[in-house]
Design a protein around this motif. Structure first.
Motif, PDB file in Angstrom:
ATOM      1  N   ILE A 268     -78.307   2.113   6.753  1.00  0.00           N
ATOM      2  CA  ILE A 268     -78.080   1.136   7.827  1.00  0.00           C
ATOM      3  C   ILE A 268     -78.442  -0.270   7.362  1.00  0.00           C
ATOM      4  O   ILE A 268     -79.255  -0.468   6.444  1.00  0.00           O
ATOM      5  CB  ILE A 268     -78.894   1.502   9.092  1.00  0.00           C
ATOM      6  N   THR A 269     -77.806  -1.259   7.979  1.00  0.00           N
ATOM      7  CA  THR A 269     -78.212  -2.668   7.882  1.00  0.00           C
ATOM      8  C   THR A 269     -78.287  -3.195   9.314  1.00  0.00           C
ATOM      9  O   THR A 269     -77.521  -2.777  10.189  1.00  0.00           O
ATOM     10  CB  THR A 269     -77.215  -3.520   7.079  1.00  0.00           C
TER      11      THR A 269
ATOM     12  N   SER B 251     -68.472  -6.714   9.544  1.00  0.00           N
ATOM     13  CA  SER B 251     -67.431  -6.846  10.565  1.00  0.00           C
ATOM     14  C   SER B 251     -67.923  -7.651  11.764  1.00  0.00           C
ATOM     15  O   SER B 251     -67.128  -8.319  12.444  1.00  0.00           O
ATOM     16  CB  SER B 251     -66.960  -5.461  11.035  1.00  0.00           C
ATOM     17  N   ASP B 252     -69.242  -7.612  12.026  1.00  0.00           N
ATOM     18  CA  ASP B 252     -69.788  -8.346  13.164  1.00  0.00           C
ATOM     19  C   ASP B 252     -69.689  -9.849  12.963  1.00  0.00           C
ATOM     20  O   ASP B 252     -69.231 -10.575  13.854  1.00  0.00           O
ATOM     21  CB  ASP B 252     -71.255  -7.946  13.388  1.00  0.00           C
TER      22      ASP B 252
ATOM     23  N   LEU C   6     -67.106 -15.277  13.610  1.00  0.00           N
ATOM     24  CA  LEU C   6     -66.612 -16.496  12.960  1.00  0.00           C
ATOM     25  C   LEU C   6     -65.160 -16.774  13.336  1.00  0.00           C
ATOM     26  O   LEU C   6     -64.793 -17.913  13.651  1.00  0.00           O
ATOM     27  CB  LEU C   6     -66.760 -16.379  11.449  1.00  0.00           C
ATOM     28  N   VAL C   7     -64.343 -15.738  13.314  1.00  0.00           N
ATOM     29  CA  VAL C   7     -62.925 -15.914  13.637  1.00  0.00           C
ATOM     30  C   VAL C   7     -62.752 -16.304  15.100  1.00  0.00           C
ATOM     31  O   VAL C   7     -62.023 -17.254  15.433  1.00  0.00           O
ATOM     32  CB  VAL C   7     -62.133 -14.628  13.320  1.00  0.00           C
TER      33      VAL C   7
ATOM     34  N   LEU D 257     -77.627 -11.224   6.536  1.00  0.00           N
ATOM     35  CA  LEU D 257     -77.211 -10.038   5.790  1.00  0.00           C
ATOM     36  C   LEU D 257     -77.051 -10.308   4.299  1.00  0.00           C
ATOM     37  O   LEU D 257     -77.070  -9.374   3.499  1.00  0.00           O
ATOM     38  CB  LEU D 257     -75.902  -9.490   6.354  1.00  0.00           C
ATOM     39  N   HIS D 258     -76.867 -11.577   3.934  1.00  0.00           N
ATOM     40  CA  HIS D 258     -76.693 -11.900   2.521  1.00  0.00           C
ATOM     41  C   HIS D 258     -77.969 -12.471   1.896  1.00  0.00           C
ATOM     42  O   HIS D 258     -77.951 -12.929   0.754  1.00  0.00           O
ATOM     43  CB  HIS D 258     -75.532 -12.881   2.338  1.00  0.00           C
TER      44      HIS D 258
END
Length: 331
Positions: free
Chosen positions: A132-133, A189-190, A195-196, A35-36
């Motif tokens: 959208i992404t 958010s996904d 990661l958390v 995404l980045h």
């Protein structure tokens, strides 16, 4: 009788937690990087650029309704709706924003909360565009089957509206307009959630391994149980001088004698050999006196050795008022 619950192996649990944690971290990092990085704009891109695994962005303005409802079932009964697959246009705009005639269809997997926005672009001409992404995924056989059935019904409805009978060529042409892919919507958010959660699983695995290791070290720590001792060859038993304890090498065998000098005391002799049998305390080599106390002799009297030599498998327990030690005579 109460059933005893078998305790699980903490190391196995730690490995399972660790695997889950590593997988979640990997997926989270991959989504973050995707995404980045440079996103493909599916609104203005060429159809040859649309491939599985490519992260995309775009502004969708036209849709054709939902062709799959994603549900949760329990005992073959639908309990809730989780989301939908919508059919939408992509590759339908030029860089300057003008409409392109060579648009293509693609499915898009959305959550239930986004249903209203995609229903609007499928039913109203002036609906708000949806940004959208996501990432492009290949259709499974089941998803592709639903899509083909939906396109067939769409062609039938279109032909009925305009009053003609569709041909096999009409169905083939319509299905060729749709990519065998779908867009899986993802956002920040996904990957944050992955990661958390991955970090939590991995931390739990490390804690379980540390606890299991510490517990194992505690159990296996060297300690002498109460009432046990060792002979160090100096006349000391557990580091304390005990006159009635002797030990002597005998071709790989060893003999230990324990004696008590209390009133009503008893004397026991144990012999152990390499073959696992019990033998007499009689020594086959000259005894080695390792303690030079002038008042005590660590070796039994000759009469005691002769008495036991006649029965090699006898453990003697006798109540005697005399000590099991012999007093040295002054030379």
């Amino acid at each position: 009788m109460a059933r005893t619950r078998k305790k699980g192996n903490p190391i196995v649990s730690a490995v399972v937690f660790g695997i889950f944690g590593i997988v979640l971290l990997f997926l989270g990092i991959r989504t973050f990087i995707g995404l980045h990085g440079k996103l493909l704009n599916v609104t203005t891109c060429d159809e040859s650029e649309v491939k599985p695994g490519v992260y995309v962005e775009g502004t969708l303005t036209y849709g054709y309704g939902a062709y799959i409802e994603k549900t949760t079932t329990y005992n073959h009964v639908v309990t809730k709706t989780d989301g939908y697959y919508y059919l939408v246009d992509i590759c339908d705009k030029n860089e300057d924003g003008s409409k392109r005639d060579t648009s293509k269809w693609i499915g898009i997997s959305i959550s239930k909360s986004d249903d209203a926005k995609f229903d609007a672009i499928s039913s109203a001409d002036d609906a708000e565009p949806v940004y959208i992404t996501g990432v492009i995924r290949k259709n499974s056989d089941k998803v592709q089957g639903f899509l083909d059935d939906y396109i067939t019904k769409y062609v039938d409805a279109y032909a009925q509206y305009y009053g003609y009978t569709p041909t096999s060529e009409d169905y083939a042409t319509a299905k060729a307009e749709a990519f065998p892919y779908y867009i899986e919507m993802v956002d920040s958010s996904d990957y944050i959630f992955k990661l958390v959660l991955g970090a939590v699983f991995l931390l739990a695995a490390v804690i379980m391994i540390l606890k299991a290791t510490r517990s194992k070290n505690t159990i296996s720590a060297s300690a002498q149980p109460a009432g046990t001792g060792y002979y160090d060859g100096t006349g000391d038993f557990n580091g304390v001088y005990t006159p009635g304890s002797t030990g002597s090498p005998n071709n790989g065998n060893y003999t230990q004698q324990y004696g008590s000098t209390d009133s009503g005391s008893y004397t026991q002799q144990y012999g152990t050999t390499n073959s696992g049998s019990y033998g007499t305390a009689e020594q086959t080599q000259a005894p080695q006196t390792s303690y030079s106390d002038p008042f005590y002799s660590q070796q039994p009297a000759a009469s005691e050795q002769d008495a036991h030599a006649s029965n090699p498998y006898t453990t003697t327990s006798s109540t005697t008022s005399s000590s099991s030690f012999s007093l040295k005579k002054d030379e």
